[in-house]
Design a protein around this motif. Structure first.
Motif, PDB file in Angstrom:
ATOM      1  N   ARG A   1      42.669  48.146  30.038  1.00 55.18           N
ATOM      2  CA  ARG A   1      42.832  48.586  28.705  1.00 55.18           C
ATOM      3  C   ARG A   1      41.517  48.680  28.129  1.00 55.18           C
ATOM      4  O   ARG A   1      40.947  47.333  27.814  1.00 55.18           O
ATOM      5  CB  ARG A   1      44.001  48.027  27.858  1.00 55.18           C
ATOM      6  N   ARG A   2      41.170  49.560  27.340  1.00 49.78           N
ATOM      7  CA  ARG A   2      39.860  49.571  26.655  1.00 49.78           C
ATOM      8  C   ARG A   2      40.324  48.535  25.352  1.00 49.78           C
ATOM      9  O   ARG A   2      41.136  48.899  24.551  1.00 49.78           O
ATOM     10  CB  ARG A   2      39.500  50.801  26.321  1.00 49.78           C
TER      11      ARG A   2
ATOM     12  N   SER B   1      36.965  40.620  31.480  1.00 49.29           N
ATOM     13  CA  SER B   1      36.397  41.442  30.678  1.00 49.29           C
ATOM     14  C   SER B   1      35.340  42.365  31.176  1.00 49.29           C
ATOM     15  O   SER B   1      34.372  41.409  31.957  1.00 49.29           O
ATOM     16  CB  SER B   1      36.222  41.115  29.235  1.00 49.29           C
ATOM     17  N   GLU B   2      34.867  43.542  30.822  1.00 48.46           N
ATOM     18  CA  GLU B   2      33.646  44.125  30.817  1.00 48.46           C
ATOM     19  C   GLU B   2      33.142  44.780  29.573  1.00 48.46           C
ATOM     20  O   GLU B   2      33.648  45.340  29.008  1.00 48.46           O
ATOM     21  CB  GLU B   2      33.917  45.185  32.201  1.00 48.46           C
TER      22      GLU B   2
ATOM     23  N   SER C   1      31.027  49.770  24.794  1.00 49.90           N
ATOM     24  CA  SER C   1      32.781  49.435  25.036  1.00 49.90           C
ATOM     25  C   SER C   1      32.870  48.335  25.840  1.00 49.90           C
ATOM     26  O   SER C   1      32.083  47.926  26.809  1.00 49.90           O
ATOM     27  CB  SER C   1      32.953  50.814  25.377  1.00 49.90           C
ATOM     28  N   SER C   2      34.114  48.056  25.698  1.00 45.78           N
ATOM     29  CA  SER C   2      34.846  46.860  26.511  1.00 45.78           C
ATOM     30  C   SER C   2      35.964  47.245  26.951  1.00 45.78           C
ATOM     31  O   SER C   2      36.983  47.918  26.215  1.00 45.78           O
ATOM     32  CB  SER C   2      34.535  45.619  25.758  1.00 45.78           C
ATOM     33  N   ILE C   3      36.473  46.443  28.086  1.00 46.42           N
ATOM     34  CA  ILE C   3      37.918  46.628  28.833  1.00 46.42           C
ATOM     35  C   ILE C   3      38.317  45.286  29.193  1.00 46.42           C
ATOM     36  O   ILE C   3      37.562  44.506  29.403  1.00 46.42           O
ATOM     37  CB  ILE C   3      37.910  47.586  29.977  1.00 46.42           C
ATOM     38  N   TYR C   4      39.547  45.174  29.277  1.00 43.04           N
ATOM     39  CA  TYR C   4      40.161  43.935  29.920  1.00 43.04           C
ATOM     40  C   TYR C   4      40.474  44.787  31.353  1.00 43.04           C
ATOM     41  O   TYR C   4      40.728  45.852  31.497  1.00 43.04           O
ATOM     42  CB  TYR C   4      41.514  43.592  29.447  1.00 43.04           C
ATOM     43  N   TYR C   5      40.377  43.989  32.452  1.00 43.48           N
ATOM     44  CA  TYR C   5      40.436  44.551  33.873  1.00 43.48           C
ATOM     45  C   TYR C   5      41.194  43.316  34.715  1.00 43.48           C
ATOM     46  O   TYR C   5      40.737  42.288  34.604  1.00 43.48           O
ATOM     47  CB  TYR C   5      39.063  44.915  34.460  1.00 43.48           C
ATOM     48  N   LEU C   6      42.330  43.578  35.334  1.00 40.81           N
ATOM     49  CA  LEU C   6      42.947  42.544  36.019  1.00 40.81           C
ATOM     50  C   LEU C   6      43.331  43.221  37.138  1.00 40.81           C
ATOM     51  O   LEU C   6      43.885  44.143  37.634  1.00 40.81           O
ATOM     52  CB  LEU C   6      44.287  42.342  35.399  1.00 40.81           C
TER      53      LEU C   6
END
Length: 168
Positions: free
Chosen positions: A22-23, A124-125, A38-43
């Protein structure tokens, strides 16, 4: 907490690379017509344990948050392969944060860990300039075999099952 609970809590959705995302942030200001960051969570989870081989134009800074370590495969533009691991065990060389320069092929895998019993790895990215799907490319088998034939045996399992260059 389980991967299912984290996915629900963070509002994550399936990602075309594999895993869930999700952004979480897009800068209000822009540079040359693009969001500055920008950033996202990534799983990655037991049901989606591979982030398939892809590359982006922008630099991406990764931050490990929890769960199992994530094993990365990076291929530089000149064909050098490295295998950093993001996770909590810094005494063993695991990274809490990692930069993947723009233009590098990148894949991630959730691996078993004797130290973590969870069913996920969460990062996160942060992307600078901000992420744009026009700058994203999934690797195809033909492309990797052509450009990096010497690495094909170790990269084959990291190609998306759809084996296409989908841009959204």
């Amino acid at each position: 907490m389980s991967s299912t609970a984290i996915i629900a809590q963070l509002g994550l959705e399936p990602h075309l690379e594999g895993g869930y995302f999700r952004r979480s942030y897009t800068a209000a200001h822009s540079i040359d017509g693009r969001a500055a960051m920008s950033s996202i969570y990534y799983l990655l989870s037991a049901d989606s344990p591979v982030g398939h081989l892809h590359r982006n134009r922008s630099d991406i800074l990764h931050f490990w948050h929890g769960g199992k370590p994530l094993h990365y495969t990076l291929v530089s533009p000149n064909g050098e392969v490295s295998h950093p691991i993001m996770g909590p065990n810094i005494a063993e060389g695991e990274l809490l944060q990692m930069l993947v320069p723009g233009g590098y092929w990148k894949a991630s895998e959730l691996k078993e860990s004797r130290l973590a019993s969870s069913d996920y790895g969460l990062i996160s990215e942060a992307v600078c300039p901000g992420f744009d799907f026009a700058d994203h490319e999934l690797a195809s088998a033909a492309q990797i075999q052509r450009d990096h034939p010497q690495h094909w045996p170790q990269l084959a399992h990291l190609i998306s099952p759809s084996d296409h260059n989908n841009k959204q």
